[in-house]
Design a protein around this motif. Sequence first.
Motif, PDB file in Angstrom:
ATOM      1  N   UNK A 145       0.707  -1.275  -0.020  1.00 53.57           N
ATOM      2  CA  UNK A 145      -0.055  -0.120   0.079  1.00 53.57           C
ATOM      3  C   UNK A 145       0.780   1.028   0.020  1.00 53.57           C
ATOM      4  N   UNK A 146       1.964   1.363   0.740  1.00 58.64           N
ATOM      5  CA  UNK A 146       2.709   2.396   0.996  1.00 58.64           C
ATOM      6  C   UNK A 146       3.597   2.503  -0.407  1.00 58.64           C
ATOM      7  N   UNK A 147       3.923   1.498  -0.983  1.00 57.21           N
ATOM      8  CA  UNK A 147       4.804   1.593  -2.288  1.00 57.21           C
ATOM      9  C   UNK A 147       4.017   2.155  -3.333  1.00 57.21           C
ATOM     10  N   UNK A 148       2.659   1.841  -3.463  1.00 58.92           N
ATOM     11  CA  UNK A 148       1.724   2.151  -4.446  1.00 58.92           C
ATOM     12  C   UNK A 148       1.436   3.645  -4.289  1.00 58.92           C
ATOM     13  N   UNK A 149       1.266   4.163  -2.997  1.00 57.82           N
ATOM     14  CA  UNK A 149       0.999   5.573  -2.649  1.00 57.82           C
ATOM     15  C   UNK A 149       2.145   6.451  -3.032  1.00 57.82           C
ATOM     16  N   UNK A 150       3.579   5.869  -2.665  1.00 56.44           N
ATOM     17  CA  UNK A 150       4.646   6.356  -3.144  1.00 56.44           C
ATOM     18  C   UNK A 150       4.523   6.744  -4.550  1.00 56.44           C
ATOM     19  N   UNK A 151       4.288   5.806  -5.183  1.00 54.34           N
ATOM     20  CA  UNK A 151       4.328   5.999  -6.966  1.00 54.34           C
ATOM     21  C   UNK A 151       3.333   6.787  -7.318  1.00 54.34           C
ATOM     22  N   UNK A 152       1.846   6.777  -7.066  1.00 54.77           N
ATOM     23  CA  UNK A 152       1.201   7.898  -7.296  1.00 54.77           C
ATOM     24  C   UNK A 152       1.328   9.369  -6.973  1.00 54.77           C
ATOM     25  N   UNK A 153       2.025   9.180  -5.739  1.00 49.99           N
ATOM     26  CA  UNK A 153       2.320  10.825  -5.238  1.00 49.99           C
ATOM     27  C   UNK A 153       3.324  11.178  -6.368  1.00 49.99           C
ATOM     28  N   UNK A 154       4.340  10.585  -6.496  1.00 46.60           N
ATOM     29  CA  UNK A 154       5.528  10.778  -7.358  1.00 46.60           C
ATOM     30  C   UNK A 154       4.922  11.257  -8.933  1.00 46.60           C
ATOM     31  N   UNK A 155       4.243  10.505  -9.307  1.00 43.11           N
ATOM     32  CA  UNK A 155       3.414  10.624 -10.601  1.00 43.11           C
ATOM     33  C   UNK A 155       3.051  11.901 -10.754  1.00 43.11           C
ATOM     34  N   UNK A 156       2.195  12.386  -9.726  1.00 41.56           N
ATOM     35  CA  UNK A 156       1.507  13.661  -9.720  1.00 41.56           C
ATOM     36  C   UNK A 156       2.480  14.751  -9.661  1.00 41.56           C
ATOM     37  N   UNK A 157       3.675  14.507  -8.980  1.00 38.50           N
ATOM     38  CA  UNK A 157       4.595  15.519  -8.711  1.00 38.50           C
ATOM     39  C   UNK A 157       5.560  15.759 -10.173  1.00 38.50           C
ATOM     40  N   UNK A 158       5.493  14.500 -10.931  1.00 41.89           N
ATOM     41  CA  UNK A 158       5.938  14.656 -12.421  1.00 41.89           C
ATOM     42  C   UNK A 158       4.681  15.087 -13.263  1.00 41.89           C
ATOM     43  N   UNK A 187      -7.158   9.851  -4.376  1.00 39.30           N
ATOM     44  CA  UNK A 187      -6.821  11.380  -4.281  1.00 39.30           C
ATOM     45  C   UNK A 187      -5.922  11.811  -5.279  1.00 39.30           C
ATOM     46  N   UNK A 188      -5.283  11.052  -5.969  1.00 34.61           N
ATOM     47  CA  UNK A 188      -4.219  11.344  -7.044  1.00 34.61           C
ATOM     48  C   UNK A 188      -4.434  10.646  -8.397  1.00 34.61           C
ATOM     49  N   UNK A 189      -5.859  10.109  -8.342  1.00 30.80           N
ATOM     50  CA  UNK A 189      -6.195   9.474  -9.657  1.00 30.80           C
ATOM     51  C   UNK A 189      -7.090  10.482 -10.497  1.00 30.80           C
ATOM     52  N   UNK A 190      -6.694  10.412 -11.971  1.00 24.44           N
ATOM     53  CA  UNK A 190      -7.463  11.249 -12.801  1.00 24.44           C
ATOM     54  C   UNK A 190      -8.427  10.431 -13.534  1.00 24.44           C
ATOM     55  N   UNK A 191      -8.155   9.163 -14.102  1.00 26.04           N
ATOM     56  CA  UNK A 191      -9.176   8.248 -14.688  1.00 26.04           C
ATOM     57  C   UNK A 191      -9.444   7.096 -13.952  1.00 26.04           C
ATOM     58  N   UNK A 192     -10.525   6.942 -13.494  1.00 23.26           N
ATOM     59  CA  UNK A 192     -10.853   5.732 -12.388  1.00 23.26           C
ATOM     60  C   UNK A 192     -11.787   4.832 -13.446  1.00 23.26           C
ATOM     61  N   UNK A 193     -11.235   3.572 -13.335  1.00 19.69           N
ATOM     62  CA  UNK A 193     -11.991   2.631 -14.153  1.00 19.69           C
ATOM     63  C   UNK A 193     -12.479   1.686 -13.126  1.00 19.69           C
TER      64      UNK A 193
END
Length: 340
Positions: A145-158, A187-193
């Motif tokens: 869970x924390x690895x995934x959150x780390x990834x989506x946060x970084x994705x938004x930063x970029x 919270x960091x998602x733009x496209x939700x499926x």
Amino acid sequence: MGKVIGFGDFMVRLSPPGYLKFAQADSFDVNYTGAEANVLVSLACMNVETEFVTRIPENPIADAGLALLRKWNVGTRYVIRGGERMGVFYLEKGASQRPSRCVYDRKNSGIALARPGMFDWDAIFDGASIFHVTGITPALGPEMPEVTLEAVRKAKEHGLVVSCDLNYRKNLWTTEMAGKCMREVLKYTDILIANEEDCEKVLGIRSKNTDVMKGQINKEGYIDVASQLVSEFGVKKVGITLRKSISASDNEWGAMLYENGTPYFSKTYAIHIVDRVGGGDSFAAGLIYGSLKGYTPQRTIEYAAAASCLKHSIEMDFNLSSVEEIELLAGGDASGRIQR
């Protein structure tokens, strides 16, 4: 078009030949799979640049899986090696009124034991446009869970667009655990499926007057669900698959895209299923492709539904359909006549 990054598990799929039950099988057909990998293969077949991020062991079985991804032009330079095993997914294909059955053996796989800081997200996201992840990935291990959150946060930063498929798996975690984690991811998602079951089980959002076990679909209910998702989580687009299951062999298939307060429905397809695994992943790939190409919402949902329809006709988990094939079906040619 921009580059798409996918992050998730990569597994071995073992299936009895044809429609044999497990008890009848004395051999298995071998394939490689994973929700995010399936999306990337589909996009690569649409000539989109892709990179897959995962963690798999250093052994010949994992090497064979990577070779298959490379065959379909999926990038693997950010795959890290570690752990002792790949997860295994056994599938018994259903037919008529007999449902398909899945058995998972994925505990302690390489990615399940991944930890925060293990992936260089700054390098991974450099030059990319879209990041895709599913609700399966954070469910795989104690620190995922924390690895995934780390990834989506970084994705938004970029500045990436984040695409997320809820993809709830009851054998991996509870609805309470899934809800707690996925609410943060969204919270960091733009496209939700999503589909109707995942929305209810993970987020407690239910479509009105719909009973999936009875095969009932109420379009107004899905509009209400999508509106709630946008209001609560601030996502920009919601893609919902609409499956009416007549039997394990025959489904009616369509989809809805909710964007800027307006619902867009695809045409409905009557499909005779060859292999349904990966159907949702091919739908996600279609939505991502439409976003990359700047398609109108209606064209996007028609393209995504057609892509997924075609996947149901293809053995194993990858949708190997080209843009031309998908556009032909989306444009109305559903005859299945031989192409000469």
